[in-house]
Design a protein around this motif. Structure first.
Motif, short mmCIF file in Angstrom:
data_model
loop_
_atom_site.label_atom_id
_atom_site.label_comp_id
_atom_site.label_asym_id
_atom_site.label_seq_id
_atom_site.Cartn_x
_atom_site.Cartn_y
_atom_site.Cartn_z
N ARG A 160 0.92 -1.13 -0.14
CA ARG A 160 0.03 0.11 -0.06
C ARG A 160 0.80 1.12 0.02
O ARG A 160 2.07 1.37 0.47
CB ARG A 160 -0.84 -0.20 1.34
N TYR A 161 0.30 2.16 -0.57
CA TYR A 161 0.87 3.60 -0.34
C TYR A 161 1.04 3.83 0.98
O TYR A 161 -0.03 3.73 1.76
CB TYR A 161 0.24 4.81 -1.32
N ARG A 169 -4.81 2.85 0.06
CA ARG A 169 -4.76 2.64 -1.61
C ARG A 169 -3.71 1.60 -1.86
O ARG A 169 -2.29 1.58 -1.46
CB ARG A 169 -4.18 3.93 -2.08
N ALA A 170 -3.96 0.67 -2.49
CA ALA A 170 -3.24 -0.28 -3.12
C ALA A 170 -2.00 0.30 -4.02
O ALA A 170 -2.50 0.99 -5.04
CB ALA A 170 -3.89 -1.38 -3.74
N ALA A 171 -0.84 0.00 -3.62
CA ALA A 171 0.37 0.31 -4.61
C ALA A 171 0.77 -0.78 -5.61
O ALA A 171 1.27 -0.52 -6.71
CB ALA A 171 1.55 0.79 -3.79
N SER A 172 0.65 -2.02 -5.01
CA SER A 172 1.09 -3.08 -5.81
C SER A 172 0.43 -4.25 -5.39
O SER A 172 0.00 -4.34 -4.13
CB SER A 172 2.66 -3.40 -5.90
N TYR A 173 0.13 -5.33 -6.18
CA TYR A 173 -0.30 -6.64 -5.60
C TYR A 173 0.40 -7.97 -6.23
O TYR A 173 0.53 -7.60 -7.52
CB TYR A 173 -1.77 -6.73 -5.09
N ALA A 174 0.52 -8.92 -5.61
CA ALA A 174 1.06 -9.92 -6.21
C ALA A 174 0.60 -11.30 -5.54
O ALA A 174 0.24 -11.27 -4.35
CB ALA A 174 2.46 -10.04 -6.16
N SER A 175 0.28 -12.42 -6.19
CA SER A 175 0.31 -13.62 -5.66
C SER A 175 1.34 -14.88 -5.76
O SER A 175 1.97 -15.04 -6.88
CB SER A 175 -0.91 -14.32 -6.45
N ASP A 176 1.62 -15.10 -4.53
CA ASP A 176 2.63 -16.37 -4.60
C ASP A 176 1.91 -17.77 -4.64
O ASP A 176 1.10 -17.89 -3.78
CB ASP A 176 3.51 -16.50 -3.15
N ILE A 223 3.20 -14.24 -9.44
CA ILE A 223 2.39 -13.45 -10.53
C ILE A 223 2.25 -11.92 -9.61
O ILE A 223 1.39 -12.14 -8.93
CB ILE A 223 1.31 -14.45 -10.72
N SER A 224 2.67 -11.06 -10.48
CA SER A 224 2.39 -9.82 -10.15
C SER A 224 1.64 -8.96 -11.23
O SER A 224 1.75 -9.39 -12.61
CB SER A 224 3.57 -8.99 -9.38
N MET A 225 1.28 -7.75 -11.09
CA MET A 225 1.17 -7.06 -12.15
C MET A 225 2.10 -6.89 -13.33
O MET A 225 3.12 -6.49 -12.71
CB MET A 225 0.67 -5.63 -11.64
N ASN A 226 1.59 -7.00 -14.47
CA ASN A 226 2.56 -6.87 -15.59
C ASN A 226 3.78 -8.04 -15.43
O ASN A 226 4.65 -7.99 -16.40
CB ASN A 226 3.32 -5.50 -15.49
N GLU A 227 3.62 -8.96 -14.70
CA GLU A 227 4.59 -10.27 -14.65
C GLU A 227 3.77 -11.41 -14.63
O GLU A 227 3.41 -12.03 -13.92
CB GLU A 227 5.19 -9.99 -13.42
N PRO A 228 3.21 -11.75 -15.82
CA PRO A 228 2.28 -12.88 -15.89
C PRO A 228 3.08 -14.32 -15.68
O PRO A 228 4.30 -14.33 -16.04
CB PRO A 228 1.33 -12.65 -17.28
#
Lengths: 448, 549
Positions: A351-352, A357-364, A375-380
């Protein structure tokens, strides 16, 4: 030129539809409509004819040919994607695994039972958005001897449920109360069900609980952990209340409360008032057509069976009875199963600073029980011909993430689309280059 | 008792100051307030920026009766009882004023007046239920939404929850506000406000110069910051970033940029009239100067935000004129038409005046990015390329309008010029089309890479495509000879409305789709009116031209 303008106009209409309704409606009704396809086909044919017309090709035609072939390739690629590609999503709860991919299509299913287990009688993809059923032209499902008809469809229906009193003594009680003070004012229902003998709701630091007398000792849930107001239904017309204060660790007040009575709670300046009391209640569900979408709308069908008409929303179940038979009707998402499971080990939410507010999110995730990836935003992630993208996530009321949503796709048309794009770009760069160097040639062309 | 009376004198001093405030000097002596780091909306910023943005939101301007924002906002907490009776809340929406039963002649109201308005909380409740259900907010509810944020930030500051000035031990922590300070911290905070009061009251009574130079305040502020660094976290903010942001705020580079562009444009006009060579070179100097300042402003903005400046409408409104001037300078170097630079400077001035006129519509504050916009080279590239292509179309639009003027003056006399202009439009459109097509495709590649779909008929991409198709139709029409000089000029004007739709309309009128990070409200009626006037103008010229023949 007219085709170009035609496509432009249809597209413009589409975006307006999208703004008013939602993406799905715009896609189905405009962008993937027969008109649009016809226009695109016409465009392809024209482009092809124009190229044939210039035969034999000369060097100065390079840019023109490249760009036009590029457009055709791109469109063919898109068509392949549309027809055989898969575009769905996976809902992954923390710590759990799944191999189900939800697809955007809707499936109508009917199950039947003759007293025993339910068997699937009917399952089919439906698209009522493009082809809505009506009384005159119903969608028919034949079930052995019986027939079920879908006679209406609302794409943005609002489900509303309300409690009504009933004389059926088997039904459990329900109450509606209001808590009010200078800082808050809230009205809520509490209703017992056949299975739940204790129900509660939390209002900030305060919990309101409803139960029935004979259950009280059996169910530990009625024992207070914090500040609590407990309503106990005594018989058919009496409600007892008990106020428990966590600070004093004791019951501070008790008594009998009638309809409209105000009780001072002792927590800040809050008072509680009993608004409705049904000794036996029933839930009545109604649907209304909202026309436009919001967070609560979902598709609903009007089912006509055995002379009776009932609305049924998506992802809910409608039970129908006739003689000795029972049917269950559902409208759900189409889905496919992957050959391998995906497990969400951990969802990471950045979060910022100092905000929600979400700043980034990713799944392990663990794929196929062997591969650990992030897997993260822009990293499929690419695996077994599928690509998994971090799409969004779900959070609980406290803002903690509980599930990750990945979008999944398989796109056989991708190569062609990229090739087409490349050709267009090469073509236009060449065009530009050409024009700059051979201004005179261009002017001659123009005069033709 | 003692504390109370002290407080009372304080109130009297400060409020009397604000009532008859005339000092220009006060600006400089309390200026060190600007440099206090605060945490706000996900980033650390100087108090100066926080105060400007807050006052802009609440009052609609960055000054209140000539007082700079930092003085105003700092005293909201210091003397809330004074401010609660000042007309600082701006309510623009007629319908809202009416339903709140406010005096319709006014636009500004006191917080007190609004807090006592029983209807207001009712509207806030309605708004909350609309927001929960995800219904689209009408203009009226957008106004309610603004009022709610105005009230809540005023209340937060008044109650001591507004200034997040002391950091937490971790970077991600929410900073603490005055109401949450411990005893020591509170003392240090009050030392700052006492020093502030002393500074301005000395000014008022014009005592010894020594104590009124603001050094006492600066010392107290430094002590406050230093204590945070020793007690909580060393280097909890970047001093040089903070300083650059304050100087960026002070300089207002984009305002000077458009002034320079405007002067350049006017000089060009004089040059066309008097054909004096010196006028031309002076104009060129002004425009190049403006362009350098423009680039500098961009550079500093990129440095402050740590990202390319294309995340919202405001930033693209600065980027597009930059592109227009850039192309014009290059084409001027190659072809020396003079006309392009003139058009570019006027177009750029127009864009940039809009940004400074409507800061509530085009929010100039620096804001952190949405997750989807982060860390992608392709993303930045596609946005930069698409918006810069708008710059080229903007030029074509300008030339088109000038052509229309010449058609009004009489077509026969200016045949050569008109032909030349149509050719220039053709060139410019070519640049625009190549860039736009490349940008759209890059956007597709990026979308495919990060979302898994190349093309999704999202309104933003669809409208970019529509604009592209519009211009393509124009070019193809020209190639086969359907589009003559007049149609070229008229077409480049009319097609520009497609660009406006793709650029502004999708975000402010349609407000749908995946490009939701740039959404905003306001200004629709003005833009619609401008487009209407443009169409009318073209129609009038077309009719006159026909009747003359």
């Amino acid at each position: 030129m007219f085709i170009i303008l035609g496509i432009a106009i249809v597209s413009a209409v589409g975006t307006v539809v999208e703004a008013q309704y939602d993406t799905k409606v715009a896609q189905t009704l405009v962008f993937h409509s027969p008109y649009m396809y016809a226009l695109l086909w016409l465009l392809c044919i024209t482009l092809f004819l124009v190229m044939v017309d210039r035969w034999p090709w000369k060097k100065r035609h390079t840019a023109f040919i490249l760009a036009h072939i590029g457009i055709i390739t791109l469109l063919v690629g898109s068509y392949i994607t549309r027809k055989v590609g898969i575009d769905g999503s996976v809902y992954l709860e923390s710590g759990k695994q799944t191999n189900v991919v939800t697809l955007p299509d809707n499936i109508l299913s009917v199950y039947a039972s003759f007293g025993g287990n339910y068997t699937n009688l009917f399952s089919e993809k439906i698209d009522f958005l493009t082809d809505p059923p009506s009384k005159e032209d119903p969608y028919k499902v034949s079930l052995g001897g019986d027939e079920l008809q879908i006679i209406d469809y609302w794409h943005f229906a609002l489900r509303e449920s309300r409690f009504v009193e009933t004389q059926n003594l088997k039904h459990p009680p329900a109450v509606r109360f209001q808590i009010f003070g200078s800082r808050a004012n809230s009205t809520q229902w509490l209703a017992l069900t056949d299975k739940k003998k204790v129900v509660s709701t939390s209002l900030g630091p305060l919990r309101v609980v409803l139960t029935k007398e004979y259950d009280q000792k059996k169910h530990q849930a009625a024992t207070p952990g914090g500040n609590q107001i407990l309503f106990t239904v005594l018989g058919d017309n009496k409600i007892k209340y008990e106020i428990y204060s966590a600070k004093k660790a004791m019951i501070t007040k008790r008594g009998v409360v009638g309809l409209g009575d105000e009780v001072v709670t002792g927590f800040m300046d809050f008072k509680i008032r009993l608004l409705n009391f049904y000794a036996h209640h029933e839930e009545k569900v109604t649907y209304t057509d909202n026309v436009y979408p919001n967070n609560y709308t979902k598709p609903a069908l009007l089912v006509n069976f055995n002379g009776k008409q009932q609305w049924m929303g998506k992802n809910s179940v409608l039970k129908l009875f006739k003689n000795d038979r029972a049917y269950i009707v559902t409208l759900g998402d189409d889905s496919i199963e992957l050959n391998f499971p995906i497990k969400l080990k951990k969802f990471i939410l950045g979060r910022y600073q100092g905000t929600m507010r979400a700043a980034s999110y990713a799944s392990d995730v663990t794929v196929d029980n062997k591969l650990d990836v992030n897997i993260s935003m822009n990293e499929p992630l690419k695996y077994d011909g599928y690509t998994f993208y971090q799409a969004s996530f779900q959070q609980d009321d406290m803002g903690n993430p509980v599930a990750s949503i990945l979008s999944v796709n398989k796109d056989p048309g991708r190569f062609l689309k990229y090739l087409g794009s490349l050709l267009i770009v090469l073509g236009s760069i060449h065009l530009f280059y050409n024009r700059r160097r051979k201004v005179k040639v261009k002017k001659n062309n123009e005069k033709k | 008792m003692k504390k109370n009376s002290l407080f009372l004198t304080l109130v009297i001093i400060v409020s009397s100051l604000f009532i008859g405030m005339t000092e220009v000097k006060a600006k400089s002596v309390t200026e060190s307030l600007k440099y206090i780091p605060v945490q706000d909306r996900g980033r650390i910023k100087p108090f100066d920026s926080f105060a400007r943005e807050t006052l802009q939101l609440v009052y609609g301007k960055q000054k209140y009766k000539g007082k700079p924002a930092y003085d105003v906002i700092f005293t909201w907490y210091l003397v809330p009882d004074h401010w609660i009776k000042e007309k600082v809340i701006q309510v623009n929406h007629n319908g809202l004023r009416e339903s709140l039963k406010l005096d319709k002649e006014e636009t500004y109201y006191t917080p007190m007046q609004l807090m006592q308005n029983e209807r207001m909380s009712l509207f806030f409740k309605e708004l909350a239920s609309k927001q929960n259900s995800g219904d689209k907010l009408s203009g009226y509810y957008q106004a309610v939404q603004r009022l709610q944020s105005q009230m809540s930030i005023f209340q937060a500051i008044r109650m001591g929850h507004g200034f997040l000035m002391i950091p937490g031990p971790e970077v991600k922590d929410r900073w603490r506000s005055v109401a949450q300070y411990n005893e020591e911290e509170t003392k240090r905070y009050y030392k700052m406000s006492d020093a502030y009061v002393a500074t301005i009251s000395n000014l008022k009574t014009q005592e010894t110069k020594k104590s009124s130079d603001g050094s006492q305040l600066t010392a107290a502020i430094n002590e406050f910051i230093k204590a945070n660094e020793t007690n909580v976290r060393a280097n909890y903010f970047d001093q040089s970033l903070l300083n650059s942001e304050v100087s960026y705020n002070n300089l207002q580079p984009f305002m000077w940029t458009w002034i320079l562009y405007l002067l350049g444009g006017v000089l060009f006009l004089l040059f066309f009239l008097f054909k004096n060579k010196h006028l031309y070179s002076t104009a060129l100097v002004f425009i190049i100067g403006g362009f350098l300042l423009h680039s500098y402003g961009f550079g500093i903005r990129v440095y402050l935000a740590g990202r390319p400046p294309v995340a919202n409408m405001y930033e693209t409104l600065l980027w597009v004129p930059w592109g227009a001037i850039f192309f014009a300078l290059i084409l001027e170097k190659i072809r020396r038409t003079n006309l392009l630079l003139f058009v570019a400077s006027i177009a750029a001035t127009l864009c940039m005046i809009i940004t400074s006129l409507a800061p509530n519509v085009f929010d100039p504050s620096l804001q952190p990015l949405e997750p989807v916009l982060k860390s992608s080279f392709w993303l930045t590239t596609h946005v930069l390329i698409i918006t810069i292509s708008y710059g080229a179309f903007f030029l074509a639009w300008g030339i088109g309008n000038i052509m229309m003027l010449f058609y009004l003056k009489g077509e026969e006399k200016h045949q050569a010029f008109l032909k030349e202009s149509a050719e220039t439009i053709y060139k410019t459109l070519q640049i625009g089309i190549v860039l736009l097509a490349a940008g759209i495709i890059l956007g597709g590649i990026w979308a495919d890479y990060s979302w898994g779909r190349f093309w999704g008929w999202d309104p933003k991409e669809t409208w970019a495509l529509i604009a592209l198709l519009g211009y393509l139709a124009l070019l193809h029409g020209r190639l086969v000879g359907w589009v003559k000089n007049f149609a070229m000029g008229a077409g480049s004007i009319l097609a520009f409305s497609l660009v406006i739709m793709a650029w502004y309309g999708v975000n402010y009128v349609l407000g749908a789709g995946l490009h939701s990070y740039g959404f905003g409200v306001g200004g629709v009626e003005y833009v619609a009116f401008a487009i209407f006037v443009q169409f009318l103008f073209v129609a009038v010229v077309a009719v006159l031209r026909r009747s003359r023949k």
